[in-house]
Design an enzyme around this catalytic site. Structure first.
Site, PDB file in Angstrom:
ATOM      1  N   ASP A 228     -13.778   8.598   5.405  1.00  0.00           N
ATOM      2  CA  ASP A 228     -15.034   7.894   6.232  1.00  0.00           C
ATOM      3  C   ASP A 228     -15.112   8.889   7.378  1.00  0.00           C
ATOM      4  O   ASP A 228     -14.612   9.901   7.356  1.00  0.00           O
ATOM      5  CB  ASP A 228     -14.327   6.657   6.797  1.00  0.00           C
TER       6      ASP A 228
ATOM      7  N   CYS B 152      -8.785   8.246   5.780  1.00  0.00           N
ATOM      8  CA  CYS B 152      -9.382   7.387   6.835  1.00  0.00           C
ATOM      9  C   CYS B 152      -8.559   7.427   8.129  1.00  0.00           C
ATOM     10  O   CYS B 152      -7.907   8.562   8.391  1.00  0.00           O
ATOM     11  CB  CYS B 152      -9.769   5.922   6.395  1.00  0.00           C
TER      12      CYS B 152
ATOM     13  N   THR C 125      -6.070   5.570   9.124  1.00  0.00           N
ATOM     14  CA  THR C 125      -4.441   5.497   8.878  1.00  0.00           C
ATOM     15  C   THR C 125      -4.103   5.946   7.358  1.00  0.00           C
ATOM     16  O   THR C 125      -3.235   6.101   7.096  1.00  0.00           O
ATOM     17  CB  THR C 125      -4.342   4.051   8.965  1.00  0.00           C
TER      18      THR C 125
ATOM     19  N   HIS D 137       7.551   9.570 -10.039  1.00  0.00           N
ATOM     20  CA  HIS D 137       8.021   8.371 -10.758  1.00  0.00           C
ATOM     21  C   HIS D 137       7.094   7.406 -10.836  1.00  0.00           C
ATOM     22  O   HIS D 137       7.095   6.472 -11.736  1.00  0.00           O
ATOM     23  CB  HIS D 137       9.041   7.774  -9.647  1.00  0.00           C
TER      24      HIS D 137
ATOM     25  N   HIS E 136      10.478   5.859 -16.017  1.00  0.00           N
ATOM     26  CA  HIS E 136       9.095   5.600 -15.103  1.00  0.00           C
ATOM     27  C   HIS E 136       7.849   5.232 -15.793  1.00  0.00           C
ATOM     28  O   HIS E 136       7.072   4.527 -15.219  1.00  0.00           O
ATOM     29  CB  HIS E 136       9.125   6.881 -14.301  1.00  0.00           C
TER      30      HIS E 136
END
Ligand code: RB5
Length: 151
Positions: A8, A65, A67, A98, A133
């Protein structure tokens, strides 16, 4: 590898730096925007990059973005996307080894550019280890598919 990149307005500066970094490692970057400083809604760009992964236009995606969380939420709503939000390299590496993460989300307001470069570097180089995994990731795929069936 072909690496989709999307962001963004908050992620534009970091995106430019990371594009160069990723290309310098020999990968091809496919840019899904935004390339404007105008306020932009991150779900649009998270979805574009998620579609690129699912359609086979890209092998991995780097999303940015403020965060990292909003754009990761948007990407993770697409079936088959395993997007991790990282602000340090350990989680980035283990999410490859993993969890076979195929998208990495970064917060441009959280990590500096040098740390972001390091995170992207270890994430791009990280290899899925398979074995136990893989079994766990299959379990998660099953949960995801059932959730879609219940809609
Ligand atoms: C934009 O202000 C901000 O909300 C966005 O970049 C992101 O951090 C949301 O999760």
């Amino acid at each position: 590898m072909r690496v989709a990149i999307a962001n963004d307005h908050t992620g534009l500066g970091l995106k430019r730096i990371l594009k160069q970094e990723i290309e310098s490692k020999g990968h091809t970057v496919v840019d899904y925007g935004t390339n404007s400083t105008e306020i932009a809604d991150y779900p649009i760009y998270g979805k574009r990059a998620a579609d690129a992964l699912i359609n086979g236009e890209a092998d991995r995606a780097v999303l940015i973005c403020g965060t990292g969380f909003g754009i990761s939420l948007a990407a993770n709503k697409t079936l088959g996307i395993r997007c991790v939000v990282c602000s340090e390299p350990y989680t980035a590496l283990l999410s490859r080894r993993h969890n076979n993460s195929n998208a990495l989300a970064l917060g441009a307001r959280v990590v500096g550019s040098e740390l972001a470069k390091m995170i992207v570097g270890v994430w791009l180089d990280g290899e899925f280890e398979g074995d136990r995994h893989a079994r766990r990731m299959e379990m998660i795929e099953e949960i995801e598919k059932n959730a879609w069936r219940q809609r």
